[in-house]
Design an enzyme around this catalytic site. Structure first.
Site, PDB file in Angstrom:
ATOM      1  N   ARG A  96       0.839  -1.186   0.000  1.00 49.98           N
ATOM      2  CA  ARG A  96       0.000   0.000   0.000  1.00 49.98           C
ATOM      3  C   ARG A  96       0.884   1.250   0.000  1.00 49.98           C
ATOM      4  O   ARG A  96       1.959   1.258   0.628  1.00 49.98           O
ATOM      5  CB  ARG A  96      -0.830  -0.033   1.288  1.00 49.98           C
ATOM      6  N   THR A 395      -9.830   0.964  -9.592  1.00 48.63           N
ATOM      7  CA  THR A 395      -8.965  -0.170  -9.241  1.00 48.63           C
ATOM      8  C   THR A 395      -9.124  -1.351 -10.205  1.00 48.63           C
ATOM      9  O   THR A 395      -9.992  -1.348 -11.053  1.00 48.63           O
ATOM     10  CB  THR A 395      -9.282  -0.638  -7.784  1.00 48.63           C
ATOM     11  N   THR A 413      -4.096  -0.569  -7.476  1.00 47.84           N
ATOM     12  CA  THR A 413      -4.871   0.640  -7.762  1.00 47.84           C
ATOM     13  C   THR A 413      -3.991   1.873  -7.802  1.00 47.84           C
ATOM     14  O   THR A 413      -2.853   1.843  -7.317  1.00 47.84           O
ATOM     15  CB  THR A 413      -5.933   0.816  -6.639  1.00 47.84           C
ATOM     16  N   GLU A 434      -3.801   8.091  -3.389  1.00 44.58           N
ATOM     17  CA  GLU A 434      -4.240   7.190  -2.301  1.00 44.58           C
ATOM     18  C   GLU A 434      -4.359   7.898  -0.949  1.00 44.58           C
ATOM     19  O   GLU A 434      -5.117   7.458  -0.087  1.00 44.58           O
ATOM     20  CB  GLU A 434      -3.251   6.021  -2.191  1.00 44.58           C
ATOM     21  N   SER A 456      -7.883   0.858   3.484  1.00 46.19           N
ATOM     22  CA  SER A 456      -8.336   0.420   2.163  1.00 46.19           C
ATOM     23  C   SER A 456      -9.559  -0.478   2.300  1.00 46.19           C
ATOM     24  O   SER A 456      -9.905  -0.918   3.401  1.00 46.19           O
ATOM     25  CB  SER A 456      -7.216  -0.364   1.486  1.00 46.19           C
ATOM     26  N   GLY A 477     -13.554  -1.294  -7.006  1.00 48.73           N
ATOM     27  CA  GLY A 477     -14.784  -0.593  -6.636  1.00 48.73           C
ATOM     28  C   GLY A 477     -14.793   0.116  -5.299  1.00 48.73           C
ATOM     29  O   GLY A 477     -15.861   0.246  -4.680  1.00 48.73           O
ATOM     30  N   GLY A 478     -13.634   0.584  -4.799  1.00 49.69           N
ATOM     31  CA  GLY A 478     -13.633   1.329  -3.538  1.00 49.69           C
ATOM     32  C   GLY A 478     -14.313   0.524  -2.448  1.00 49.69           C
ATOM     33  O   GLY A 478     -14.107  -0.688  -2.326  1.00 49.69           O
TER      34      GLY A 478
HETATM   35  N1  GLU Z   1      -8.532   3.438  -2.735  1.00 49.18           N
HETATM   36  C1  GLU Z   1      -9.408   2.332  -2.724  1.00 49.18           C
HETATM   37  C2  GLU Z   1      -9.076   1.369  -1.609  1.00 49.18           C
HETATM   38  O1  GLU Z   1      -7.952   1.193  -1.302  1.00 49.18           O
HETATM   39  C3  GLU Z   1      -9.325   1.568  -3.977  1.00 49.18           C
HETATM   40  C4  GLU Z   1      -9.703   2.441  -5.109  1.00 49.18           C
HETATM   41  C5  GLU Z   1     -11.050   2.119  -5.583  1.00 49.18           C
HETATM   42  O2  GLU Z   1     -11.370   0.957  -5.772  1.00 49.18           O
HETATM   43  O3  GLU Z   1     -11.754   3.096  -5.785  1.00 49.18           O
HETATM   44  O4  GLU Z   1      -9.936   0.768  -1.057  1.00 49.18           O
END
Ligand code: GLU
Length: 579
Positions: A96, A395, A413, A434, A456, A477-478
């Site tokens: 990360r 991602t 990502t 990030e 994350s 997908g965050g």
């Molecule tokens: N920053 C997100 C995470 O680490 C991933 C990015 C995304 O999927 O939008 O969970």
């Protein structure tokens, strides 16, 4: 109404066309599923040359950095879960992005207030020290059989030769026009006259090919030390903005880069109806959240319930789990996260009692008290949930297995689509944003701090049955990553769907909100299933699509089935070695 039907028909036709791209393949030997055909081909090539699943995963990831540059790449970070067949154990490799040494809790505040997320993203401050190259290096050095020179070859070829811009690349590029237009290097690479590259443009990225060649020659040090490291520092401390544009700049140092470390961590292990579920530990919330949710769902006999009620329980469980995740979970090197309590079966049994079997909770619920289920109850920190920053959805996730039975589940990502929007001049890759995964408002466990990794949601997952891999999956997908992985497991293990159907099914994402997010693409909100759930009090908000997942199923007869996404994100590619 007519118009709706016509749109529905078009979507269906598009779906059928994409299904022609073979998102499912069964064979013997190695298997791969990614969202990009050239990336899957690269992995297969490496497997066919005798590489193992780790070699092939890195090769595929490097190609994704070329073909899916707005979702991932060497300017970002990720989480890799590896099942080592010879040792029969699962390893978690955290690479990360990390906050540079100048970070502090108010770094995303102005005048004592959290700045808008949108203002923070296109900036040098949003950029964390990238972890991807260190992660690839450590994975190859410890568990692979090849070096950078071998595994980067396919990606160098794709970057050099180029490819034709497709509708999905164009769609994401278009959404980023304003962000990319701020930076000279990014406009030059991804815009033409200020607009996204049109569909059909032949896109080449010789700068990225050059950067990969540098890594092939010099290895990991070529990224974290020397001229490339200096250019990264320069790009974030004095972003290459267009004349008249001003963005926040960083104070990253060469020391921050040189001392970046990936971490080998103990994966989260839990059980669910006889399966062993391995997930990503902190600083991802994914492994803990999915394990807690499955522990709660295990309290109910979902198979015996009507489908709508089983899905109601899935949604309510997810609501509770997000309340806990939002309140307690952050980087475990900085915060006493009550992981033991959150993962305790007894805690899950208590949380399950908060669910009404016949009605959805009205809106947000509060967190539970996992501290009572910790061995050490003296831990003083009982943080309160603060306002949460937006968590968008991008991602990529890929998965590879090999003939020896090794399995890699890899999510990586650059955070937002197009990350910070800053391409390192002359190097062909975008830097992440990030750091905006931290909570801006503080005090909160996930507050920004020097050397910390932001929380994350990434959830690469490997599931064993009787000590052998049964299936593996993950998603982009965050924060919807957690619900996508959870729902796919429930669909498969409880609702009787094949893993391919479970992964393709319309997604429902409840993250402790008033409404549950569903996908416009499938017209779910108007479906009979949605109506049945509405009777429990569930309400919908629509988004285009949620999480293009990838998976592999290890079948009882010794065959292996690679499963990619049929339609979302343009549809993926599943390939196997011997049929
Ligand atoms: N920053 C997100 C995470 O680490 C991933 C990015 C995304 O999927 O939008 O969970």
């Amino acid at each position: 109404m007519m118009q709706r039907t016509a749109v529905g028909l078009l979507l269906l036709m598009a779906a059928v066309a994409a299904w022609g791209r073979q998102p499912v393949a069964t064979g013997r030997g190695g298997a791969v599923a990614t969202i990009s055909e050239p990336a899957s081909q690269a992995a297969l090539q490496i497997l066919n040359r005798g590489g193992n699943a780790v070699d092939a995963a890195v090769a595929a990831a490097a190609v994704l950095g070329v073909t899916d540059p707005f979702s991932c790449g060497i300017g970002g970070g990720g989480f890799m879960l590896i099942y080592l067949a010879k040792d029969k154990r699962v390893i978690a490799l955290d690479h990360r992005e990390t906050a540079p040494a100048y970070f502090h809790p108010a770094v995303f505040q102005q005048g004592g207030k959290a700045m808008p997320w949108e203002a923070a993203v296109p900036s040098g401050v949003a950029v964390g020290v990238p972890g991807t190259v260190r992660g690839w290096h450590d994975a190859l050095a410890r568990y692979g059989t090849m070096d950078f020179a071998q595994v980067l070859k396919p990606a160098i070829k794709v970057a050099e030769r180029g490819f034709s811009v497709g509708p999905n690349f164009h769609r994401i590029n278009s959404r980023n026009e304003a962000k990319f237009a701020r930076f000279t290097s990014t406009s030059a690479l991804y815009l033409k006259d200020g607009k996204a590259l049109p569909v059909g443009t032949h896109f080449r990225n010789p700068d990225l090919a050059g950067t990969y060649r540098l890594l092939a020659r010099q290895g990991v040090r070529g990224f974290y030390e020397g001229p490339l490291a200096a250019q990264i520092v320069q790009a974030v401390n004095a972003p290459p903005t267009q004349p008249g544009e001003a963005v926040l700049s960083a104070q990253m140092t060469l020391h921050d880069l040189k001392h970046y470390e990936a971490r080998l961590r103990q994966p989260i292990r839990s059980t669910y109806r006889g399966y062993e579920i391995y997930g990503m530990p902190l600083p991802s919330s994914g492994g803990i959240a999915i394990a807690e949710a499955l522990n709660i769902l295990e309290q109910f006999d979902l198979k015996a319930l009507p489908r709508a009620q089983a899905e109601h329980l899935y949604l309510e469980t997810s609501r509770l789990v997000f309340a806990d995740r939002n309140a307690y979970v952050a980087d475990g090197e900085f915060v006493d996260v009550p992981g033991e309590g959150l993962l305790a079966k007894a805690y899950a049994a208590e949380r399950a009692r908060a669910i009404d079997l016949a009605a959805a909770a009205s809106g947000k619920v509060g967190p539970g008290d996992p501290y009572l289920f910790q061995n050490d109850q003296s831990v003083p920190l009982r943080p309160q949930p603060a306002a949460l920053a937006a968590e968008p959805a991008h991602t990529t996730h890929l998965t590879v297995s090999d003939r020896e039975g090794n399995v890699v589940a890899y999510t990586f990502t650059i955070e937002d689509w197009g990350g910070s929007g800053i391409v390192v001049p002359g190097r062909g890759f975008l830097l992440n944003n990030e750091m905006t995964d931290f909570d801006f408002s503080g005090p909160h466990p996930n507050v920004p701090e020097a050397g910390k990794r932001p929380r994350s949601s990434m959830s690469p997952t490997i599931v064993l049955r009787q000590g052998r891999p049964a299936f593996t999956l993950g998603s982009p997908g965050g924060s919807t990553i957690i619900t996508t992985v959870l729902q796919t497991i429930v669909n498969h293990l409880d609702l009787g769907m094949s893993l391919a159907d479970a992964l393709a099914a319309p997604r429902l994402s409840q993250r402790n909100g008033n409404e549950t997010q569903v996908e416009k693409r499938f017209g779910y909100a108007a479906s009979p299933q949605a109506k049945a759930l509405a009777a429990y009090g569930h309400r919908w908000s629509e988004t285009d699509e949620i999480g293009a997942a990838n998976a592999i199923r290890f079948n009882p007869d010794g065959t292996v089935t690679a499963i990619s996404e049929p339609v979302r994100h343009g549809g993926g590619s599943a390939l196997v070695q011997g049929r």
